[in-house]
Each structure stands twice: as structure tokens, then as C-alpha cells.
Write a protein that holds these residues in place. Structure first.
Motif, mmCIF file in Angstrom:
data_model
loop_
_atom_site.group_PDB
_atom_site.id
_atom_site.type_symbol
_atom_site.label_atom_id
_atom_site.label_comp_id
_atom_site.label_asym_id
_atom_site.label_seq_id
_atom_site.Cartn_x
_atom_site.Cartn_y
_atom_site.Cartn_z
ATOM 1 N N MET A 1 0.644 -1.299 -0.168
ATOM 2 C CA MET A 1 -0.003 0.046 0.054
ATOM 3 C C MET A 1 0.870 1.217 0.192
ATOM 4 S SD MET A 1 -2.891 1.250 -0.035
ATOM 5 C CE MET A 1 -4.215 -0.449 0.617
ATOM 6 N N THR A 2 2.096 1.127 0.612
ATOM 7 C CA THR A 2 2.747 2.486 0.736
ATOM 8 C C THR A 2 3.612 2.669 -0.714
ATOM 9 O OG1 THR A 2 4.834 1.033 1.380
ATOM 10 C CG2 THR A 2 3.431 1.954 3.044
ATOM 11 N N ASN A 3 3.526 1.788 -1.437
ATOM 12 C CA ASN A 3 4.047 2.012 -3.048
ATOM 13 C C ASN A 3 3.041 3.213 -3.623
ATOM 14 O OD1 ASN A 3 6.048 0.279 -2.763
ATOM 15 N ND2 ASN A 3 4.898 -1.543 -3.501
ATOM 16 N N ALA A 4 1.810 3.189 -2.920
ATOM 17 C CA ALA A 4 0.819 4.445 -3.730
ATOM 18 C C ALA A 4 1.329 5.736 -3.390
ATOM 19 C CB ALA A 4 -0.569 3.963 -3.352
ATOM 20 N N TRP A 5 2.012 5.805 -2.234
ATOM 21 C CA TRP A 5 2.178 7.092 -1.835
ATOM 22 C C TRP A 5 2.955 7.928 -3.088
ATOM 23 C CZ3 TRP A 5 7.300 9.388 -1.447
ATOM 24 C CH2 TRP A 5 7.415 10.597 -0.736
ATOM 25 N N LYS A 6 2.689 9.314 -3.004
ATOM 26 C CA LYS A 6 3.365 10.268 -3.958
ATOM 27 C C LYS A 6 4.057 11.206 -3.353
ATOM 28 C CE LYS A 6 1.810 12.846 -7.936
ATOM 29 N NZ LYS A 6 2.354 14.236 -7.445
ATOM 30 N N GLN A 7 5.236 11.548 -3.833
ATOM 31 C CA GLN A 7 6.011 12.788 -3.538
ATOM 32 C C GLN A 7 5.348 13.862 -4.016
ATOM 33 O OE1 GLN A 7 10.002 13.806 -5.063
ATOM 34 N NE2 GLN A 7 10.765 13.586 -2.880
ATOM 35 N N LEU A 8 5.218 15.100 -3.267
ATOM 36 C CA LEU A 8 4.590 16.220 -3.675
ATOM 37 C C LEU A 8 5.631 17.161 -3.676
ATOM 38 C CD1 LEU A 8 1.479 16.467 -1.300
ATOM 39 C CD2 LEU A 8 1.522 15.692 -3.720
ATOM 40 N N ASP A 9 5.326 18.155 -4.667
ATOM 41 C CA ASP A 9 6.276 19.347 -4.970
ATOM 42 C C ASP A 9 5.610 20.416 -4.165
ATOM 43 O OD1 ASP A 9 8.123 21.112 -5.675
ATOM 44 O OD2 ASP A 9 6.909 21.711 -7.459
ATOM 45 N N VAL A 10 6.184 20.909 -3.100
ATOM 46 C CA VAL A 10 5.353 21.933 -2.132
ATOM 47 C C VAL A 10 6.082 23.101 -2.215
ATOM 48 C CG1 VAL A 10 4.749 22.059 0.381
ATOM 49 C CG2 VAL A 10 4.764 19.864 -0.570
ATOM 50 N N ALA A 11 5.202 24.265 -1.959
ATOM 51 C CA ALA A 11 5.751 25.682 -1.904
ATOM 52 C C ALA A 11 5.162 26.090 -0.464
ATOM 53 C CB ALA A 11 5.708 26.393 -2.951
ATOM 54 N N VAL A 12 5.842 26.625 0.409
ATOM 55 C CA VAL A 12 5.515 27.094 1.460
ATOM 56 C C VAL A 12 5.670 28.621 1.435
ATOM 57 C CG1 VAL A 12 5.680 27.160 3.993
ATOM 58 C CG2 VAL A 12 5.931 24.993 3.035
ATOM 59 N N ILE A 13 4.556 29.597 1.805
ATOM 60 C CA ILE A 13 4.866 30.905 1.457
ATOM 61 C C ILE A 13 4.600 31.449 2.987
ATOM 62 C CG2 ILE A 13 3.548 33.104 0.771
ATOM 63 C CD1 ILE A 13 2.075 31.484 -1.144
ATOM 64 N N GLY A 14 5.956 31.770 3.679
ATOM 65 C CA GLY A 14 6.083 32.361 4.678
ATOM 66 C C GLY A 14 7.164 31.578 5.545
ATOM 67 N N TYR B 1 1.445 14.351 8.409
ATOM 68 C CA TYR B 1 1.120 12.988 8.675
ATOM 69 C C TYR B 1 0.047 12.563 7.441
ATOM 70 C CZ TYR B 1 -1.197 8.977 10.959
ATOM 71 O OH TYR B 1 -1.631 7.985 11.217
ATOM 72 N N ILE B 2 -0.750 13.725 7.237
ATOM 73 C CA ILE B 2 -1.794 12.965 6.329
ATOM 74 C C ILE B 2 -1.034 12.688 4.873
ATOM 75 C CG2 ILE B 2 -3.642 14.095 4.880
ATOM 76 C CD1 ILE B 2 -4.579 15.788 7.180
ATOM 77 N N PHE B 3 -0.143 13.263 4.492
ATOM 78 C CA PHE B 3 0.665 13.014 3.332
ATOM 79 C C PHE B 3 1.817 12.155 3.464
ATOM 80 C CE2 PHE B 3 -1.919 17.083 2.257
ATOM 81 C CZ PHE B 3 -2.595 16.174 1.022
ATOM 82 N N SER B 4 1.826 11.207 4.396
ATOM 83 C CA SER B 4 2.908 10.410 4.644
ATOM 84 C C SER B 4 2.603 8.776 4.512
ATOM 85 C CB SER B 4 3.329 10.549 6.122
ATOM 86 O OG SER B 4 2.093 9.996 6.842
ATOM 87 N N ILE C 1 -0.802 5.845 5.371
ATOM 88 C CA ILE C 1 -1.407 4.990 4.403
ATOM 89 C C ILE C 1 -1.230 3.673 5.268
ATOM 90 C CG2 ILE C 1 -1.122 3.850 2.333
ATOM 91 C CD1 ILE C 1 0.231 6.523 1.154
ATOM 92 N N GLU C 2 -0.104 3.375 5.925
ATOM 93 C CA GLU C 2 -0.021 2.040 6.657
ATOM 94 C C GLU C 2 -0.869 1.973 7.660
ATOM 95 O OE1 GLU C 2 4.053 2.307 7.813
ATOM 96 O OE2 GLU C 2 4.775 1.802 5.639
ATOM 97 N N ASN C 3 -1.320 2.944 8.436
ATOM 98 C CA ASN C 3 -1.974 3.217 9.473
ATOM 99 C C ASN C 3 -3.465 2.708 9.090
ATOM 100 O OD1 ASN C 3 0.038 3.164 11.170
ATOM 101 N ND2 ASN C 3 -0.217 5.637 11.662
ATOM 102 N N THR C 4 -3.930 3.471 8.041
ATOM 103 C CA THR C 4 -5.396 3.642 7.741
ATOM 104 C C THR C 4 -5.899 2.838 6.546
ATOM 105 O OG1 THR C 4 -5.003 5.632 6.286
ATOM 106 C CG2 THR C 4 -5.485 5.989 8.547
ATOM 107 N N GLY C 5 -4.828 2.551 5.771
ATOM 108 C CA GLY C 5 -5.305 1.575 4.373
ATOM 109 C C GLY C 5 -5.805 2.653 3.467
#
Length: 424
Positions: A1-14, A338-341, A345-349
Motif C-alpha cells: 500500500m505504501t507504494n501508492a504514496w506520491k512525493q509532492l512538490d510543495v511551496a510554503v509561503i512564509g 502526517y496526512i501526506f505520509s 497510509i499504513e495506519n489507515t489503508g
């Protein structure tokens, strides 16, 4: 299931405490993160902030060595009589760390900010180091395309944009939010004294108690004092009733000793009055505002593959009287990480889409911070609401308890919400 995880390109403003925390949380979760700060940090000073266990747990999870921020571990609340200084109540924290897993830290804002700056870009620890890019003020944020335009003419784009651009955020309007806020009937002077100066002048060493100390004059006039920076700095917040002359906006308005004494009663406890009169200190005036809760915290593109969310003061600016402003931002950051980790996925499926993850973020954060906002506003004029964390007999159904605030289990809550929301 963790193979479905996707790396995100993130911009933080501030790049304040909330933005740095968001960058660190998402870096630790494996994402590629850039943090854009409008200033160059040259004027970063600030005062003290309390970091209760519900914020400290995230710092520890992210591998931040909090000791390097030179914290004082707070052990109790002490309430003084305004005129005599006599102690009217002591509220020990007892087995705080045993109950909640982490100490109650008090830190100088600059000490913690400097530490987080180092950690987010350090090659040590999990994840690719964040890019920290200064002198970039975002003026255009497009949630449909993920496009960002800066005041200096530069542009970039990202899949996830985290707007941690503070109480005067320009991002809210671009998400279609018109915030409702107004001036409070209170203002504050915040000042820093050096312990060494107090001792050199034969004055009271306020670092000894390792406590949050209150002097209560009336409903609006209060002094809140605590030590930080390994006890070497004494931080004071002097709240007072605003007048028509208090028209300045912001947190760092220049102020003088004479202005401070004009709003303090002449019969103030001699120990603290002498300190204010005889010791040199940095002092600023702070205009307080009451912000109504926002209708939502995020927006995504029509396809749901790009999104912008608000974090920290940009999402839920609050009165300082529950000492939860910075901590709530750390909780926000921890929730996003946590949500995007893979762990989530492992904890919730459940494999959240970007849109689904932001929906979960809002569903978890909005009710909690709205309650803290309301409690902080009540505590502005009712000190018992603040001390009421420790069950002192205040009969209020909305009163925050120390268990609610410091014993909160965010991952357990998010896991349950995920099964309700993302599988519905």
C-alpha cells in the motif's frame, strides 16, 4: 500500500515558525519543499512563546533537539495581587511530562526560530533539505494552476501551496475568503529584561520560579511574566485597556518606558514596578485584533491535483491568552505532514488524493482551532478561563481543560476521520 504514496512538490509561503514547521513536517514525510519568506530575517526579535506538550510532541517527532532553543521548562502558574505582589494562587503542573509525554517549554521566539531555520535546511535527518528562499513576497497565488508570482518579478509553481503568511495574509482573498475581524478592546506592551541586569540592580530574580506568573489588575489589565533562554531573559506581556489613541497596527510598534507606565496603575506591585523603572529593556507595542473563524481552510483546482491551504495565523489568528498560537501552527504542520505520509497510509489503508488530504486537514483542524480561538478570547477578560485548564471549579461547559489541549492525540483522531471522510 505504501507504494501508492506520491512525493509532492510543495511551496510554503512564509518562513515564520508556522511556515518552517510546515516545511519540516512535509520534508520529514518525504516531500520536496521550498519555503519562501518575504523578509531577510534581519529584524527577527520577538518575545517568549510557550510550547505546550501538544506542540512539543511534533518538534520531537521531527527530530528537533529542543534543548538547543535554550528552553525553560515551566512547572506552574502563579497568580499575584496587582498591588502587593502577594501570591493569591499557585497552580502546579504536577506530573505534566508524565501525563502528556513532553515538558511545557518556554522559549525565546528568536531562539526557536533560529533553530528551526537550521534544521529545515540541514542535511541531517530524514528527507531532502528544504530550500529556504528569502526576500520573496508572494503577490499572486493561483489555486487552479499552482502558480505563484512574487513581488520581485520571479515566479514558480507547486502542487501543494501552504500559505503560512501570517495574520495579514494576502492569500485568503485569493481563495475567495473575506475575513471578518476588528480591533480588540485591549492592547499589549511586550518587553524583555535580562536576568543579569535585575541581579546587578538588586532586584527580584524572576527566573527562579520557572513559572508563568500573572498580575491581575482588572478585566483587561494583566501582566504575564516568564523566563526563557536558559533563564537569562525575562519576558513580560503587559495587557491594558485600549483607548482611542491606540491606533497603531502591528506587533513591533516602537514604545517607551513612559508609555508603559502611563497604562500601568501607580499602585503596581513594587517588585515588578522597580524592575520596569530601573532596568533597560527592549519594548514594543502590540495591537490586538479579534478574528472570526474562517469558512474554510483550503481550495483545490477543478481536477483536484493542485491545492492551496492556510496554516497558522493565516488560518486561525487568535488572542494570546491561552498561549496556543504557535502551538496550533505546529499542530497544523504536523497534520499536513502526517496526512501526506507513508505512515498514514499504513495506519489507515487509505491513500489520500491531494484534494482528499486537504479535506481531511480542514476536517481535523477547523473544529479544534475554532474552539481554542473562542477560549482564548474569553480568557482575555477572564483569567479563570486561562487557569481553568487545571480544573479550578469554573463552571463553564466551553472551558478548555489541560487534558483537551495538551493530551490531544491528533494521529488517532485523523485516522478515525480518514475512515469516515475518505472512504465515504
Amino acid at each position: 500500500m505504501t507504494n501508492a504514496w506520491k512525493q509532492l512538490d510543495v511551496a510554503v509561503i512564509g518562513g515564520g515558525l508556522g511556515g518552517l514547521a510546515a516545511g519540516l513536517a512535509l520534508r520529514r514525510a518525504g516531500h520536496k519543499v521550498r519555503i519562501y519568506e518575504r523578509y531577510d530575517y534581519g529584524g527577527e526579535i520577538g518575545s517568549s512563546i510557550s510550547v505546550a506538550a501538544n506542540g512539543g510532541k511534533w518538534l520531537h517527532e521531527w527530530g528537533v533537539d529542543v534543548k538547543k532553543a535554550k528552553p525553560v521548562i515551566l512547572t506552574k502558574l502563579i497568580r499575584h495581587n496587582w498591588e502587593s505582589g502577594e501570591i493569591e494562587g499557585v497552580y502546579p503542573f504536577g506530573d505534566y511530562e508524565k501525563l502528556f509525554g513532553y515538558p511545557y517549554y518556554n522559549v525565546h521566539r528568536k531562539d526557536l526560530h533560529d533553530l528551526l531555520q537550521r534544521v529545515v535546511v540541514s542535511p541531517d535527518g530524514e528527507g531532502t533539505p528544504c530550500e529556504l528562499i528569502l526576500k520573496h513576497k508572494a503577490v499572486v497565488v493561483d489555486y487552479e494552476t499552482g502558480h505563484i508570482k512574487f513581488e520581485n518579478g520571479e515566479e514558480t509553481s507547486a502542487e501543494l501551496i501552504v500559505a503560512a503568511d501570517g495574520i495579514r495574509t494576502t492569500t485568503k482573498a485569493q481563495l475567495g475568503i473575506t475575513p471578518t475581524f476588528g480591533t480588540s478592546n485591549s492592547c499589549c506592551y511586550h518587553l524583555l529584561m535580562r536576568r543579569a541586569d535585575l541581579i546587578a540592580n538588586g532586584l527580584t530574580d524572576f527566573s527562579v520560579e520557572k513559572a508563568i506568573e500573572f498580575w491581575g489588575g482588572d478585566d483587561k489589565n494583566k501582566i504575564v511574566l516568564s523566563s526563557c533562554s536558559d533563564g537569562e531573559i525575562i519576558s513580560c506581556y503587559c495587557f491594558y485597556a485600549a483607548t482611542a489613541a491606540d491606533t497603531r497596527d502591528g506587533w513591533h510598534n516602537s514604545a517607551t518606558r513612559d508609555e508603559l507606565f502611563q497604562v500601568l496603575k501607580k499602585n503596581l506591585d513594587p517588585k515588578i514596578a522597580d524592575a520596569f523603572a530601573k532596568v533597560s529593556f527592549d519594548i514594543k507595542q502590540w495591537r490586538l485584533y479579534v478574528h472570526e473563524p474562517l469558512p474554510y481552510f483550503y481550495k483545490t483546482s477543478r481536477k483536484g491535483d493542485v491545492g492551496v491551504c492556510l496554516l497558522g495565523d493565516a488560518a486561525h489568528a487568535m488572542m494570546p491568552d491561552q498561549s496556543q498560537g504557535a502551538v496550533a501552527a505546529f499542530e497544523d504542520a504536523g497534520a499536513l505532514g502526517y496526512i501526506f505520509s507513508k505512515e498514514f497510509i499504513e495506519n489507515t489503508g487509505v491513500v489520500p488524493s491531494l484534494a482528499g488530504g486537504l479535506k481531511l486537514y480542514e476536517s481535523e483542524r477547523m473544529p479544534r482551532v475554532t474552539k481554542i480561538q473562542a477560549a482564548s478570547l474569553r480568557a482575555r477578560e477572564n483569567l479563570k478561563e486561562r487557569i481553568g485548564w487545571s480544573t479550578d471549579g469554573v463552571d463553564s461547559p466551553d472551558k478548555l481543560t489541560i487534558e483537551e489541549v495538551c493530551g490531544y492525540e491528533p494521529k488517532t483522531h485523523m485516522d478515525g476521520l480518514a475512515r469516515e471522510i475518505l472512504r465515504a
